[in-house]
Design a protein around this motif. Structure first.
Motif, PDB file in Angstrom:
ATOM      1  N   THR A   1       0.606  -1.097  -0.038  1.00  0.00           N
ATOM      2  CA  THR A   1      -0.067  -0.131  -0.032  1.00  0.00           C
ATOM      3  C   THR A   1       0.735   1.279  -0.060  1.00  0.00           C
ATOM      4  OG1 THR A   1      -1.730  -1.117   1.047  1.00  0.00           O
ATOM      5  CG2 THR A   1      -1.615   1.115   1.232  1.00  0.00           C
ATOM      6  N   HIS A   2       2.111   1.170   0.659  1.00  0.00           N
ATOM      7  CA  HIS A   2       2.885   2.417   0.922  1.00  0.00           C
ATOM      8  C   HIS A   2       4.395   2.228  -0.013  1.00  0.00           C
ATOM      9  CE1 HIS A   2      -0.222   3.985   3.650  1.00  0.00           C
ATOM     10  NE2 HIS A   2      -0.477   2.534   4.063  1.00  0.00           N
ATOM     11  N   ASP A   3       5.101   3.394   0.143  1.00  0.00           N
ATOM     12  CA  ASP A   3       6.108   3.325  -0.384  1.00  0.00           C
ATOM     13  C   ASP A   3       6.753   4.908  -0.352  1.00  0.00           C
ATOM     14  OD1 ASP A   3       8.471   2.977  -1.464  1.00  0.00           O
ATOM     15  OD2 ASP A   3       7.800   2.201  -3.818  1.00  0.00           O
ATOM     16  N   LEU A   4       8.029   5.059  -0.490  1.00  0.00           N
ATOM     17  CA  LEU A   4       8.516   6.206  -0.455  1.00  0.00           C
ATOM     18  C   LEU A   4       8.245   7.139  -1.661  1.00  0.00           C
ATOM     19  CD1 LEU A   4      12.254   5.470   0.819  1.00  0.00           C
ATOM     20  CD2 LEU A   4      10.331   6.313   2.263  1.00  0.00           C
ATOM     21  N   LEU A   5       7.813   8.422  -1.646  1.00  0.00           N
ATOM     22  CA  LEU A   5       7.723   9.007  -2.996  1.00  0.00           C
ATOM     23  C   LEU A   5       9.256   9.414  -3.464  1.00  0.00           C
ATOM     24  CD1 LEU A   5       4.857  11.649  -2.082  1.00  0.00           C
ATOM     25  CD2 LEU A   5       4.623   9.238  -2.857  1.00  0.00           C
ATOM     26  N   PRO A   6       9.064   9.521  -4.615  1.00  0.00           N
ATOM     27  CA  PRO A   6      10.562   9.781  -5.485  1.00  0.00           C
ATOM     28  C   PRO A   6      11.137  11.163  -4.810  1.00  0.00           C
ATOM     29  CG  PRO A   6       9.167   9.183  -6.862  1.00  0.00           C
ATOM     30  CD  PRO A   6       8.242   9.278  -5.685  1.00  0.00           C
TER      31      PRO A   6
ATOM     32  N   LYS B   1      24.928  18.200   0.140  1.00  0.00           N
ATOM     33  CA  LYS B   1      24.521  17.006  -0.796  1.00  0.00           C
ATOM     34  C   LYS B   1      23.344  16.359  -0.511  1.00  0.00           C
ATOM     35  CE  LYS B   1      27.896  13.513   0.505  1.00  0.00           C
ATOM     36  NZ  LYS B   1      28.962  12.597   0.159  1.00  0.00           N
ATOM     37  N   ASP B   2      22.677  16.560   0.563  1.00  0.00           N
ATOM     38  CA  ASP B   2      21.368  15.955   0.986  1.00  0.00           C
ATOM     39  C   ASP B   2      20.162  16.541   0.378  1.00  0.00           C
ATOM     40  OD1 ASP B   2      19.071  14.784   2.529  1.00  0.00           O
ATOM     41  OD2 ASP B   2      20.630  14.152   3.953  1.00  0.00           O
ATOM     42  N   LYS B   3      19.345  15.983  -0.423  1.00  0.00           N
ATOM     43  CA  LYS B   3      18.520  16.820  -1.139  1.00  0.00           C
ATOM     44  C   LYS B   3      17.194  16.890  -0.088  1.00  0.00           C
ATOM     45  CE  LYS B   3      18.738  14.030  -5.379  1.00  0.00           C
ATOM     46  NZ  LYS B   3      18.115  13.002  -6.251  1.00  0.00           N
ATOM     47  N   ARG B   4      17.352  16.385   1.038  1.00  0.00           N
ATOM     48  CA  ARG B   4      16.301  16.799   2.224  1.00  0.00           C
ATOM     49  C   ARG B   4      16.246  18.277   2.463  1.00  0.00           C
ATOM     50  NH1 ARG B   4      17.015  11.329   5.476  1.00  0.00           N
ATOM     51  NH2 ARG B   4      19.151  11.925   5.096  1.00  0.00           N
ATOM     52  N   TYR B   5      17.904  18.862   2.606  1.00  0.00           N
ATOM     53  CA  TYR B   5      17.746  20.065   2.821  1.00  0.00           C
ATOM     54  C   TYR B   5      17.264  21.022   1.845  1.00  0.00           C
ATOM     55  CZ  TYR B   5      20.163  24.652   3.623  1.00  0.00           C
ATOM     56  OH  TYR B   5      20.282  26.031   3.785  1.00  0.00           O
TER      57      TYR B   5
ATOM     58  N   LEU C   1      17.574  -1.025   4.505  1.00  0.00           N
ATOM     59  CA  LEU C   1      16.449  -0.235   4.766  1.00  0.00           C
ATOM     60  C   LEU C   1      16.950   1.337   5.008  1.00  0.00           C
ATOM     61  CD1 LEU C   1      14.175  -2.418   6.990  1.00  0.00           C
ATOM     62  CD2 LEU C   1      13.912  -1.971   4.661  1.00  0.00           C
ATOM     63  N   VAL C   2      17.923   1.322   5.819  1.00  0.00           N
ATOM     64  CA  VAL C   2      18.503   2.770   5.903  1.00  0.00           C
ATOM     65  C   VAL C   2      19.155   3.185   4.540  1.00  0.00           C
ATOM     66  CG1 VAL C   2      20.464   3.919   6.927  1.00  0.00           C
ATOM     67  CG2 VAL C   2      19.068   2.319   8.315  1.00  0.00           C
ATOM     68  N   ASN C   3      19.580   2.326   3.814  1.00  0.00           N
ATOM     69  CA  ASN C   3      20.083   3.045   2.602  1.00  0.00           C
ATOM     70  C   ASN C   3      18.889   3.471   1.434  1.00  0.00           C
ATOM     71  OD1 ASN C   3      22.759   2.858   3.176  1.00  0.00           O
ATOM     72  ND2 ASN C   3      22.872   0.799   2.489  1.00  0.00           N
TER      73      ASN C   3
ATOM     74  N   ARG D   1      17.052   8.016  -1.591  1.00  0.00           N
ATOM     75  CA  ARG D   1      15.969   9.138  -1.887  1.00  0.00           C
ATOM     76  C   ARG D   1      16.673  10.695  -1.653  1.00  0.00           C
ATOM     77  NH1 ARG D   1      10.062  10.168   0.402  1.00  0.00           N
ATOM     78  NH2 ARG D   1      11.361  10.185   2.455  1.00  0.00           N
ATOM     79  N   ALA D   2      17.335  10.604  -0.618  1.00  0.00           N
ATOM     80  CA  ALA D   2      18.067  11.979  -0.123  1.00  0.00           C
ATOM     81  C   ALA D   2      19.275  12.377  -0.962  1.00  0.00           C
ATOM     82  CB  ALA D   2      18.417  11.930   1.266  1.00  0.00           C
ATOM     83  N   GLY D   3      19.674  11.345  -1.939  1.00  0.00           N
ATOM     84  CA  GLY D   3      20.771  11.808  -3.061  1.00  0.00           C
ATOM     85  C   GLY D   3      22.212  11.315  -2.162  1.00  0.00           C
ATOM     86  N   LEU D   4      22.068  10.482  -1.279  1.00  0.00           N
ATOM     87  CA  LEU D   4      23.397  10.331  -0.495  1.00  0.00           C
ATOM     88  C   LEU D   4      23.805   8.660  -0.926  1.00  0.00           C
ATOM     89  CD1 LEU D   4      22.317  11.513   3.049  1.00  0.00           C
ATOM     90  CD2 LEU D   4      23.551  12.782   0.993  1.00  0.00           C
ATOM     91  N   GLU D   5      25.163   8.435  -0.750  1.00  0.00           N
ATOM     92  CA  GLU D   5      25.778   7.271  -0.919  1.00  0.00           C
ATOM     93  C   GLU D   5      25.142   6.337   0.074  1.00  0.00           C
ATOM     94  OE1 GLU D   5      27.161   9.951  -0.843  1.00  0.00           O
ATOM     95  OE2 GLU D   5      28.056  10.577  -2.459  1.00  0.00           O
ATOM     96  N   PRO D   6      25.044   4.971  -0.496  1.00  0.00           N
ATOM     97  CA  PRO D   6      24.665   4.087   0.714  1.00  0.00           C
ATOM     98  C   PRO D   6      25.932   3.949   1.655  1.00  0.00           C
ATOM     99  CG  PRO D   6      24.832   3.159  -1.650  1.00  0.00           C
ATOM    100  CD  PRO D   6      24.989   4.315  -1.634  1.00  0.00           C
ATOM    101  N   LYS D   7      25.663   3.631   2.744  1.00  0.00           N
ATOM    102  CA  LYS D   7      26.431   3.215   3.651  1.00  0.00           C
ATOM    103  C   LYS D   7      26.725   1.673   3.808  1.00  0.00           C
ATOM    104  CE  LYS D   7      25.888   6.901   6.986  1.00  0.00           C
ATOM    105  NZ  LYS D   7      25.825   7.226   8.348  1.00  0.00           N
TER     106      LYS D   7
END
Length: 506
Positions: A244-249, A323-327, A405-407, A412-418
């Motif tokens: 039912t749910h997902d992250l929006l792009p 570089k974080d798109k959330r900002y 899941l963290v990644n 989405r935030a435009g950050l490299e996966p850890k």
């Protein structure tokens, strides 16, 4: 929609029930109603249910003001409150007296919601002329909402009086506190019934009501508080299995009024643009005071602004740029243009009246608001579901899966996966970092989440520049795990059976 329903039931005074936002069932206004002519029809039952939803719109409950801003993010120190009123300073300085008016209002608001829920649960359950499926749905929604209010109470105060039936003039009102375990048991019982009864989605005018996935989401949150890690994993996986749910792009799209009740939202408080309580003050509380009204609308107070040290915590590229798109999606700082109102640019030297820190959160401000705003306030969204699931997986020996899941949040935030091979403690740190950067000015991600894991004091010691001035060693109530708020003095004035939490006085 602006409808009011009034009835006299077993409240000591007539109770006014307001409708909830622009998406709920249209109701016919009724004047004073008595026991003899109310709770007779489905319309009556739905009207009483709407009255519970209306409590969510109040600033002291689930409008992201008293909870998200005054308590959660300002106590953690990542937001600054521009007014500096005494009741807010008490919270931000962690003084926490029992006569603090914000804590009083949050406590009272929760019990007002519980009172209305109890009326609906008892009266609608007793109706004999309702379609059984509709009857079950109304009761299940009422129980979900009751659990929401009790969740707020137990997470802030620990054990509180358990009221599960309608009170009247003959009821015993000196009710002692139940244990926290007893409160959690009621919350879980209500949520399980809601999850089993309610649909995963609603359509048409019913969009915005409580759903099975919202109930499951709060079962996860209740499980995390009680460290029932396996249960938290189970309920998280049930949410995900519904598809039912997902992250929006795009992060900003989650909060747009034009995109409300989107796929990422499990539950939000419903509002509509209005001069009355159907709207909220979030645009006014966001937009910088003193800025031209053509950009801000009818008023601009810039009550809550992000702190510089929170901005500094964003990851940067080699040139030092965030570089974080959330900002870039929900924050503007010196010399930066508003994401939607392109003609509005913050001055290079931001006036102190606009923002003492130089920054503004724009999550809830996408356009000028000529009256009160209609933007919904997120209460539970899928990004939190993923991080809650990750936390539970990490505690059950599945740290690599948790980091995946963290990644998703980081991608989405435009950050490299850890790296996914981090140790358990490092994974928990990664989860809490994403909470901090993801949920600014939402009712999660700050004080309460840190508090339930015993991380609050270490967090503020590492991150609040004014930590030394807080004089933590002189405030013994901050030594408990979890930290509890004082039972409000006014609650004790009305109920002498209440016992105060440790290290506080009435």
């Amino acid at each position: 929609m602006n409808k009011y329903i009034k009835y006299i039931g077993t409240f000591l005074v007539a109770t006014s029930l307001a409708s909830c936002g622009d998406q709920f069932l249209t109701l016919t206004p009724k004047d004073i109603l008595t026991d003899a002519n109310f709770f007779l029809t489905e319309s009556d039952a739905q009207a009483s249910l709407t009255g519970i939803y209306a409590i969510l719109q109040r600033e002291e409950t689930f409008s992201n003001v008293r909870d998200a801003a005054d308590i959660e993010w300002a106590m953690a120190g990542d937001m600054y409150e521009m007014d500096g009123s005494a009741n807010r300073i008490e919270l931000h300085s962690l003084s926490l007296p029992s006569n603090n008016t914000i804590l009083r209002d949050v406590y009272q608001g929760a019990y007002q919601g519980i009172g209305r829920a109890n009326i609906v649960i008892g009266r609608v359950s007793a109706m004999t002329n309702l379609d059984p499926a509709k009857q079950a749905s109304i009761v299940a929604q009422a129980k979900f909402l009751r659990s929401l209010f009790y969740y707020r109470l137990v997470s802030y105060w620990g054990g509180v009086p358990l009221v599960t039936e309608e009170l009247n003039a003959t009821s015993k009102l000196d009710i002692p506190r139940a244990s926290a375990a007893e409160v959690w048991a009621l919350i879980e019982s209500d949520l399980k019934e809601a999850a089993a009864t309610l649909p995963a989605t609603w359509t048409g005018a019913n969009v915005g009501r409580a759903t099975s996935t919202a109930a499951l989401g709060y079962l996860v949150k209740a499980s995390l508080w009680q460290q029932k890690w396996a249960d938290a994993v189970k309920y998280s996986e049930q949410i995900i299995a519904t598809n039912t749910h997902d992250l929006l792009p795009k992060f900003r799209d989650v909060f747009r009024e034009s995109n409300e009740n989107n796929k990422e939202i499990l539950f939000s408080t419903q509002f509509r643009t209005s001069v009355d309580a159907e709207g909220n003050n979030l645009v006014k509380r966001t937009a910088p005071r003193g800025a031209p009204s053509v950009y801000t609308g009818s008023a601009a107070w810039s009550n809550f602004v992000p702190q510089q040290h929170w901005v500094n915590a964003f990851e940067k590229d080699a040139a030092g740029k965030i570089k974080d798109k959330r900002y870039w999606d929900v924050i503007i700082g010196p010399g930066e243009a508003h994401q939607d109102i392109k003609d509005f640019v913050m001055p290079a030297q931001v006036p102190a009246g606009w923002s003492r820190t130089g920054f503004i959160v724009t999550k809830y401000w996408e356009a000028p608001a000529p009256t009160n705003s209609g933007v919904n306030t997120p209460v539970l969204r899928f990004a939190e579901v993923l991080l809650n699931y990750a936390e539970a997986l990490n505690e059950t020996g599945k740290s690599a899966e948790a980091m995946q899941l963290v990644n998703k949040i980081r991608t989405r935030a435009g950050l490299e996966p850890k790296a996914t091979n981090l140790g358990k403690d490092a994974v928990l740190d990664a989860i809490f970092y994403e909470r901090r950067m993801e949920f600014i000015w939402e009712p999660v991600g700050a004080f309460s989440d840190l508090n339930r894991r015993g991380r609050f004091i270490s967090f503020i010691k590492a991150n609040r520049p004014n930590f030394a001035t807080l004089e933590i060693d002189k405030k013994p109530w901050l030594s408990t795990v979890p930290i509890l708020f004082p039972i409000p003095r006014e609650a004790w004035d009305k109920n002498k059976s209440l016992e105060q939490n440790p290290h506080y006085s009435f």
